[in-house]
Motif scaffolding. Structure first.
Motif, mmCIF file in Angstrom:
data_model
loop_
_atom_site.group_PDB
_atom_site.id
_atom_site.type_symbol
_atom_site.label_atom_id
_atom_site.label_comp_id
_atom_site.label_asym_id
_atom_site.label_seq_id
_atom_site.Cartn_x
_atom_site.Cartn_y
_atom_site.Cartn_z
ATOM 1 N N ILE A 1 -1.680 17.829 -4.266
ATOM 2 C CA ILE A 1 -1.000 19.129 -4.276
ATOM 3 C C ILE A 1 -1.981 20.211 -3.863
ATOM 4 O O ILE A 1 -3.192 20.087 -4.056
ATOM 5 C CB ILE A 1 -0.375 19.501 -5.650
ATOM 6 C CG1 ILE A 1 -1.444 19.514 -6.752
ATOM 7 C CG2 ILE A 1 0.773 18.583 -6.016
ATOM 8 C CD1 ILE A 1 -0.936 20.150 -8.031
ATOM 9 N N LYS A 2 -1.418 21.260 -3.270
ATOM 10 C CA LYS A 2 -2.246 22.381 -2.838
ATOM 11 C C LYS A 2 -1.818 23.612 -3.616
ATOM 12 O O LYS A 2 -0.614 23.897 -3.718
ATOM 13 C CB LYS A 2 -2.052 22.606 -1.344
ATOM 14 C CG LYS A 2 -2.750 23.833 -0.780
ATOM 15 C CD LYS A 2 -2.469 23.955 0.727
ATOM 16 C CE LYS A 2 -2.873 25.320 1.257
ATOM 17 N NZ LYS A 2 -2.476 25.489 2.665
ATOM 18 N N LEU A 3 -2.779 24.299 -4.212
ATOM 19 C CA LEU A 3 -2.499 25.523 -4.955
ATOM 20 C C LEU A 3 -3.143 26.687 -4.220
ATOM 21 O O LEU A 3 -4.324 26.617 -3.877
ATOM 22 C CB LEU A 3 -3.125 25.470 -6.353
ATOM 23 C CG LEU A 3 -2.266 24.991 -7.512
ATOM 24 C CD1 LEU A 3 -1.871 23.558 -7.298
ATOM 25 C CD2 LEU A 3 -3.032 25.152 -8.814
ATOM 26 N N VAL A 4 -2.363 27.754 -3.975
ATOM 27 C CA VAL A 4 -2.977 28.965 -3.434
ATOM 28 C C VAL A 4 -3.148 29.918 -4.605
ATOM 29 O O VAL A 4 -2.186 30.234 -5.310
ATOM 30 C CB VAL A 4 -2.098 29.595 -2.338
ATOM 31 C CG1 VAL A 4 -2.755 30.870 -1.810
ATOM 32 C CG2 VAL A 4 -1.900 28.595 -1.206
ATOM 33 N N VAL A 5 -4.403 30.320 -4.840
ATOM 34 C CA VAL A 5 -4.669 31.152 -6.012
ATOM 35 C C VAL A 5 -5.420 32.413 -5.616
ATOM 36 O O VAL A 5 -6.074 32.465 -4.571
ATOM 37 C CB VAL A 5 -5.502 30.393 -7.071
ATOM 38 C CG1 VAL A 5 -4.751 29.174 -7.567
ATOM 39 C CG2 VAL A 5 -6.857 29.996 -6.507
ATOM 40 N N ALA A 6 -5.317 33.423 -6.465
ATOM 41 C CA ALA A 6 -6.058 34.662 -6.257
ATOM 42 C C ALA A 6 -7.532 34.407 -6.555
ATOM 43 O O ALA A 6 -7.862 33.605 -7.422
ATOM 44 C CB ALA A 6 -5.508 35.741 -7.182
ATOM 45 N N GLN B 1 0.838 -1.187 0.000
ATOM 46 C CA GLN B 1 0.000 0.000 0.000
ATOM 47 C C GLN B 1 0.875 1.240 0.000
ATOM 48 O O GLN B 1 1.973 1.233 0.551
ATOM 49 C CB GLN B 1 -0.886 0.014 1.246
ATOM 50 C CG GLN B 1 -1.918 -1.084 1.231
ATOM 51 C CD GLN B 1 -2.555 -1.249 2.586
ATOM 52 O OE1 GLN B 1 -2.960 -0.264 3.204
ATOM 53 N NE2 GLN B 1 -2.614 -2.479 3.057
ATOM 54 N N PHE B 2 0.366 2.288 -0.627
ATOM 55 C CA PHE B 2 1.104 3.548 -0.652
ATOM 56 C C PHE B 2 0.469 4.463 0.375
ATOM 57 O O PHE B 2 -0.741 4.700 0.334
ATOM 58 C CB PHE B 2 1.088 4.127 -2.063
ATOM 59 C CG PHE B 2 1.766 3.208 -3.040
ATOM 60 C CD1 PHE B 2 3.157 3.212 -3.142
ATOM 61 C CD2 PHE B 2 1.038 2.300 -3.790
ATOM 62 C CE1 PHE B 2 3.791 2.329 -3.996
ATOM 63 C CE2 PHE B 2 1.671 1.416 -4.640
ATOM 64 C CZ PHE B 2 3.059 1.427 -4.751
ATOM 65 N N ALA B 3 1.280 4.934 1.306
ATOM 66 C CA ALA B 3 0.758 5.657 2.461
ATOM 67 C C ALA B 3 -0.027 6.887 2.026
ATOM 68 O O ALA B 3 0.390 7.621 1.138
ATOM 69 C CB ALA B 3 1.900 6.060 3.384
ATOM 70 N N LYS B 4 -1.193 7.080 2.657
ATOM 71 C CA LYS B 4 -2.051 8.214 2.316
ATOM 72 C C LYS B 4 -1.474 9.522 2.861
ATOM 73 O O LYS B 4 -1.803 10.604 2.390
ATOM 74 C CB LYS B 4 -3.453 8.002 2.893
ATOM 75 C CG LYS B 4 -4.223 6.884 2.218
ATOM 76 C CD LYS B 4 -5.116 7.410 1.097
ATOM 77 C CE LYS B 4 -5.930 6.312 0.424
ATOM 78 N NZ LYS B 4 -5.219 5.609 -0.635
ATOM 79 N N CYS B 5 -0.600 9.418 3.884
ATOM 80 C CA CYS B 5 -0.088 10.635 4.510
ATOM 81 C C CYS B 5 0.877 11.381 3.589
ATOM 82 O O CYS B 5 0.868 12.605 3.542
ATOM 83 C CB CYS B 5 0.583 10.292 5.844
ATOM 84 S SG CYS B 5 1.584 8.784 5.768
ATOM 85 N N CYS B 6 1.686 10.647 2.829
ATOM 86 C CA CYS B 6 2.689 11.319 2.015
ATOM 87 C C CYS B 6 2.563 11.017 0.523
ATOM 88 O O CYS B 6 3.189 11.658 -0.301
ATOM 89 C CB CYS B 6 4.086 10.935 2.504
ATOM 90 S SG CYS B 6 4.292 9.140 2.619
ATOM 91 N N ARG B 7 1.726 10.045 0.166
ATOM 92 C CA ARG B 7 1.479 9.689 -1.227
ATOM 93 C C ARG B 7 2.744 9.648 -2.086
ATOM 94 O O ARG B 7 2.947 10.501 -2.948
ATOM 95 C CB ARG B 7 0.493 10.672 -1.866
ATOM 96 C CG ARG B 7 -0.913 10.612 -1.313
ATOM 97 C CD ARG B 7 -1.787 11.562 -2.114
ATOM 98 N NE ARG B 7 -3.085 11.782 -1.548
ATOM 99 C CZ ARG B 7 -4.119 10.949 -1.729
ATOM 100 N NH1 ARG B 7 -3.963 9.881 -2.437
ATOM 101 N NH2 ARG B 7 -5.290 11.228 -1.188
ATOM 102 N N PRO B 8 3.609 8.658 -1.868
ATOM 103 C CA PRO B 8 4.843 8.592 -2.650
ATOM 104 C C PRO B 8 4.562 8.301 -4.125
ATOM 105 O O PRO B 8 3.599 7.603 -4.442
ATOM 106 C CB PRO B 8 5.600 7.418 -2.017
ATOM 107 C CG PRO B 8 4.558 6.597 -1.358
ATOM 108 C CD PRO B 8 3.471 7.532 -0.939
ATOM 109 N N ILE C 1 2.123 23.756 -3.258
ATOM 110 C CA ILE C 1 2.732 22.936 -2.207
ATOM 111 C C ILE C 1 2.315 21.490 -2.410
ATOM 112 O O ILE C 1 1.139 21.196 -2.638
ATOM 113 C CB ILE C 1 2.242 23.376 -0.805
ATOM 114 C CG1 ILE C 1 2.473 24.866 -0.622
ATOM 115 C CG2 ILE C 1 2.934 22.572 0.292
ATOM 116 C CD1 ILE C 1 1.315 25.566 0.013
ATOM 117 N N ARG C 2 3.286 20.598 -2.349
ATOM 118 C CA ARG C 2 2.911 19.195 -2.442
ATOM 119 C C ARG C 2 2.589 18.671 -1.051
ATOM 120 O O ARG C 2 3.277 18.959 -0.104
ATOM 121 C CB ARG C 2 4.052 18.374 -3.054
ATOM 122 C CG ARG C 2 3.714 16.896 -3.060
ATOM 123 C CD ARG C 2 4.704 16.059 -3.819
ATOM 124 N NE ARG C 2 4.432 14.651 -3.538
ATOM 125 C CZ ARG C 2 5.284 13.672 -3.774
ATOM 126 N NH1 ARG C 2 6.464 13.943 -4.322
ATOM 127 N NH2 ARG C 2 4.971 12.433 -3.487
#
Ligand code: MN
Length: 699
Positions: free
Chosen positions: A630-635, A570-577, A698-699
């Motif tokens: 991923i997290k995007l901060v947008v206007a 399983q691929f960890a959900k916390c860091c999603r490698p 931000i990833r």
């Protein structure tokens, strides 16, 4: 429009003046909508809905049904919408019209008898409101009456469908007159020559029979009068199709079939039926074994009558039906006799109540025989089934329990289809696998050769069959995949101990299984894969190299992650490698191998003694996509999301999921994307950076 005037006259005889006024408006409305359209015969189109409505007036159907009959082809064939009908004539009428359009869209295609029964059930289930079926039958009746003007090559399909689907439904609902006419019209178009011959022969025979019939009629009437039984006695003609059937099934000649005379005796009450029976059995001798009491034990469609056959004056058999006037109404109009009987002082509530009420009344009128419960059972099955009927792409009909989804359908077609399904088309459109199927849906399952059942399916499948197969598959897959991983882990451990795995023969394994008490090698390997046993410990036991603490080299063993291990890795959900990330493997008891990124904060925090750490690396040739967050901060500007989504698509990635959070004057977009590897992700991020509104990624 002379026929429109006739219709108005007919409804005025049993409906309230304001209802008649609404029907007049509906005629106008339908006339205007169909303006310019003609039937095959060249008649203006409006002649058809009026004819349909007129058939229903003979059953005294209510005002909603008559209006729906007048408008039944309006939505399908003109620009008028269902909303317009609801607005002008009310929602119940619009619903009836909608129900009819739905029935029109499904076609009976196969020739198998077993399918015909399912198709009839599907129609009844879809109709939901008995009135929809009644209108549909009246529609079909008029189409059959005018089939002559249709192109010849269409006769067979339409006539066969009528014979196999609509006539039996009319029979089931007890609509005797419509049933017989549908049969004769179908027969006429399926076998024009046979029909013509029989029709002519019947005409001749009728002339010859007139005298005999008259004599028997007189004798019966006289005998009943002597016994003071009030009765209407009439001669009865068989329909052509039933004569034909009788000739066929009993291999009788036409003369033999016709050599039976039929009479009907209608009396005022229940007791008079049996008195009349006694009187007639005194007049002519009954033929043993031919008496049937459908009053005590009604037929499933509600039909009640006494049937007997007598030896007539010239040695010819006489078939006699004896029933009350009320029973006769039900015999002719069946399910519709409810309206026929009650019209006028009948409030128009919802349909379920109506049908239920009708059933109750009919049941009360039935004697308390064991068969009445069977009758109720039949109507329930047919009108409010717990089942849905859907089509396979080849036109076969499958019946599934209500609530069944596309996955249930897939498993009911074939276990392999279920195990490999990845998507579904319902009525030619892609739909989620969890889609609940409805009556009449055409369902096509899309499979992929390497697809596997998803544990999430267990959350929505409705059939035991699907559930069982999914569970079974997951169980075997889990242990199979875990065993494979376990074998790799064990082999690596053996190598670090300086033992060649191929040197471990049966004797080694037998001893090991005995020592550990595990049933099979497969189970033991699965235990290792699932982290229930440590590979180093098992390797030592197997090779019998003593109990020394694992050497430092063992910790340096590297396992290759291929991404195709299934549930064992399983691929960890916390860091999603994703491929390209430095990774580390953790074996937790019962969970198998979980892969984290090296710098996963959750990993550092949550470290405990019960886990085994392993060095793992990515295989070089991984092709499957991985999920990454991923997290995007947008206007906060209009159209930002569209721009971002377009850039992601451009970079050949899929968006699995997106959420928003508000951060003051900015918005944070949380994406879950599908990427192949780190490089792919880098490309996506680069193109996202080019969008001016994107402030931070931000990833
Ligand atoms: Mn029609």
């Amino acid at each position: 429009m002379a026929d429109a005037d006739l219709l108005i006259g007919e409804v005025a005889a049993y409906l309230k003046p304001q209802d008649v006024e609404h029907i007049r408006e509906a005629i106008e409305f339908s006339h205007a909508a169909h303006q310019g359209q003609t039937r095959q015969s060249g008649d203006p189109y409006i002649s058809h809905p009026i004819a349909v409505a007129r058939t229903l007036t003979t059953l005294h159907l209510d005002v909603q049904a008559i209006i729906a009959a007048l408008l039944h082809d309006v939505v399908e064939d003109t620009k008028i919408t269902a909303e317009q009908i609801a607005e002008k004539f009310g929602k119940p009428v619009a619903e009836l019209v909608d129900g009819l359009s739905k029935l029109d869209r499904i076609r009976f295609e196969t020739r198998e008898d077993a399918e015909a029964e399912n198709f009839r059930k599907m129609l009844l289930a879809m109709a939901r409101d008995v009135r929809v079926i009644l209108i549909k039958l009246a529609d079909r009746l008029h189409n059959m009456r005018t089939l002559e003007s249709m192109p010849h090559e269409k006769w067979e399909r339409i006539a066969r469908e009528t014979m196999e689907i609509y006539a039996p439904i009319a029979n089931r609902l007890g609509l005797n007159d419509i049933y017989r006419e549908l049969q004769d019209l179908s027969f006429k178009h399926l076998h024009p020559n046979r029909y013509a011959v029989l029709f002519k022969a019947l005409k001749v025979a009728r002339g010859n029979r007139r005298e005999v019939v008259g004599k028997i009629l007189d004798a019966i009437r006289q005998r009943l009068a002597e016994q003071h039984i009030q009765a209407d006695v009439t001669g009865r003609e068989k329909n052509i199709y039933s004569i034909y059937k009788k000739m066929q099934s009993k291999s009788l000649a036409f003369a033999e079939v016709l050599d039976i005379y039929g009479f009907r005796v209608l009396v005022n009450d229940f007791a008079a039926c049996y008195l009349a029976l006694g009187a007639l059995h005194g007049l002519y001798k009954p033929i043993p074994g031919k008496f049937k009491d459908y009053i005590a034990i009604p037929k499933v469609n509600g039909y009640q009558s006494l049937h007997t056959t007598l030896f007539g004056p010239f040695g010819t058999p006489i078939e006699i039906q004896i029933r009350t006037h009320e029973m006769h109404k039900i015999a002719a109009a069946g399910v519709a006799s409810h309206w026929l009987y009650k019209s006028g002082h009948f409030s128009t509530n919802d349909l379920h109540k109506k049908t239920h009420q009708w059933l109750q009344e009919l049941l009360e009128s039935l004697s308390q025989s064991s068969d009445s419960s069977e009758f109720l059972e039949h109507l329930k099955v047919d009108l409010f089934p717990d089942e849905v009927y859907v089509f396979t792409p080849k036109g076969k009909i499958l019946s599934l329990p209500r609530g069944a989804t596309a996955v249930d359908f897939a498993y009911s077609v074939h276990t392999d289809i279920g195990n490999r399904c990845i998507a579904v088309k319902v009525n030619h459109e892609l739909a989620p696998l969890r889609t609940e199927l409805r009556n009449g849906d055409r369902v096509e399952i899309i499979t992929a050769p390497h697809a596997k059942p998803n544990p999430a399916w267990l959350g929505y499948v409705a059939t035991g069959r699907a559930r069982g197969h999914i569970r079974h598959f997951l169980k075997t897959m889990q242990s199979g995949e875990s065993a494979q991983l376990g074998e790799r882990l064990l082999n690596q451990a053996l190598q670090t101990l300086g033992v060649k795995p191929q040197d471990m023969d049966e004797a080694h394994w037998d001893k090991l299984l005995k020592d550990t008490g595990v049933k099979s090698r497969q189970d033991l390997l699965a235990d290792i894969g699932l982290g229930r046993r440590l590979n180093m410990v098992v390797a030592r036991q197997l090779a019998r190299v003593g109990d020394a603490a694992p050497s430092e080299t063992a910790a340096n063993t590297v396992i290759t992650i291929q991404g195709t291990e299934g549930m064992a890795v399983q691929f960890a959900k916390c860091c999603r490698p994703i491929p390209g990330d430095p990774i580390i493997g953790v074996i937790k008891s019962g969970q198998g191998l979980v892969v984290h990124t090296h710098d996963c904060p959750a990993l550092r925090k949550g470290r405990s003694g019960s886990e085994q750490w392993l060095d793992v690396v990515w295989d070089k040739n991984i092709t499957r996509p991985f999920e990454v967050g991923i997290k995007l901060v947008v206007a906060n500007q209009r159209g930002v999301l569209a721009k971002v989504a377009a850039a992601i698509a451009e970079a050949e990635s899929n968006i699995e999921n997106v959420n928003f959070t508000n951060e003051g004057e900015y918005t944070a977009l949380h994406f879950t994307l599908q990427v192949n590897n780190r490089l792919h992700l880098a490309n996506i991020i680069r193109s996202l950076r080019k969008i001016p509104e994107v402030m931070r990624i931000i990833r």
